[in-house]
Enzyme design. Structure first.
Site, PDB file in Angstrom:
ATOM      1  N   HIS A   1     -26.744  47.974  34.453  1.00 63.45           N
ATOM      2  CA  HIS A   1     -27.100  46.677  33.868  1.00 63.45           C
ATOM      3  C   HIS A   1     -26.203  45.594  34.444  1.00 63.45           C
ATOM      4  O   HIS A   1     -24.980  45.732  34.498  1.00 63.45           O
ATOM      5  CB  HIS A   1     -26.964  46.693  32.344  1.00 63.45           C
ATOM      6  N   SER A   2     -26.828  44.487  34.878  1.00 64.71           N
ATOM      7  CA  SER A   2     -26.120  43.317  35.400  1.00 64.71           C
ATOM      8  C   SER A   2     -25.228  43.727  36.583  1.00 64.71           C
ATOM      9  O   SER A   2     -25.733  44.257  37.568  1.00 64.71           O
ATOM     10  CB  SER A   2     -25.334  42.648  34.263  1.00 64.71           C
ATOM     11  N   MET A   3     -23.919  43.530  36.509  1.00 65.87           N
ATOM     12  CA  MET A   3     -23.053  43.975  37.593  1.00 65.87           C
ATOM     13  C   MET A   3     -23.270  45.449  37.899  1.00 65.87           C
ATOM     14  O   MET A   3     -23.221  45.881  39.054  1.00 65.87           O
ATOM     15  CB  MET A   3     -21.582  43.743  37.242  1.00 65.87           C
TER      16      MET A   3
ATOM     17  N   SER B   1     -31.214  46.773  35.912  1.00 67.06           N
ATOM     18  CA  SER B   1     -31.473  46.024  34.687  1.00 67.06           C
ATOM     19  C   SER B   1     -30.712  44.703  34.683  1.00 67.06           C
ATOM     20  O   SER B   1     -29.512  44.658  34.962  1.00 67.06           O
ATOM     21  CB  SER B   1     -31.058  46.874  33.482  1.00 67.06           C
TER      22      SER B   1
END
Length: 256
Positions: free
Chosen positions: A95-97, A122
């Site tokens: 997710h993200s990073m 994500s």
């Protein structure tokens, strides 16, 4: 908690070990996040899926270790720690990073002749989509304001000065890693990619999420769920359904 021969127990966390599971899911946290963010995922999927959550340095029980503020270096270290966990088909979820780290770790596995069967990216725009951002150069108040805007951290935590001092170094280092990351031109993975994004995510537009399709030589699909950058906090059931559908169709480890 068991560890692989290549891991010293610092990087890989199994909150609900499922040693007989035919699948293994490796989860990569967001900026400022920790392995424990994925504890509910491990609880929900065990014993059908063995969930391994990555713990980056500089947070929780690794708070005293030097931060890694470079995606490539972090991916090198995670890749090394995950060797030995590929005794069954791997799926990556970031997710993200964490999506960027997962992508770079997948590329390293593929160079060794392995790799995940699917990568879930994500809440993150495609690696080739760049925005000129400088959150890591802001003062402490600026970083806290950014995190509050993303709704990724409980406001009660952000009101506790001692806890703020504990998480700010990790947040700043992670934001630097993300904001200075530059994808190698034409970089792809051989596994399918599933991108998931919130329909009101200020950090990732639908077009930016859809561009993940250019980073795989296999299949691609995009799921758009209601919510912002941390859509998965309120849409956990939808995310679990997507994962369940994947594992139902994914190749499984052979018994024995």
């Amino acid at each position: 908690m068991s560890v692989s021969p290549a891991d010293d127990g610092l990087w890989c966390r199994r909150f609900h070990p499922a040693p007989e599971a035919p699948h293994r899911l490796v989860c990569f946290p967001h900026a400022g996040g920790s392995a424990s963010y994925y504890l509910p995922v491990a609880a929900a999927l065990s014993p059908r899926v063995d969930v391994v959550a990555v713990q980056y340095p500089g947070r929780q029980d690794r708070r005293g270790e030097p931060l890694i503020d470079d995606i490539a270096t972090l991916a090198d270290r995670v890749h090394a720690a995950l060797r030995g966990w590929d005794d069954r088909p791997l799926t990556f979820f970031g997710h993200s990073m964490g999506a960027l780290v997962a992508f770079e770790v997948a590329r390293r596995f593929e160079r060794d002749g392995g790799g995940p069967v699917r990568l879930f990216a994500s809440g993150r725009r495609a690696p080739s989509r760049y925005r000129d951002e400088n959150v890591h150069q802001r003062g402490d108040d600026g970083i806290i304001a950014e995190v509050k805007a993303m709704s990724g951290t409980d406001d009660r935590l952000l009101g506790d000065e001692e806890l703020i001092r504990m998480i700010l170094p990790a947040l700043r280092g992670d934001y630097k890693a993300v904001e200075t990351y530059r994808c190698e031109p034409g970089a792809t993975v051989a596994c399918p990619i599933t991108a998931i994004v919130g329909d009101s995510d200020p950090k990732t537009s639908l077009d930016e999420a859809d561009d993940w399709r250019g980073h795989t030589t296999a299949g691609f699909d995009l799921h758009v769920l209601p919510g912002g950058h941390f859509y998965l906090n309120s849409r956990a059931a939808d995310v679990m359904r997507i994962l369940d559908e994947h594992f139902a169709a994914a190749p499984a480890a052979q018994a024995g």
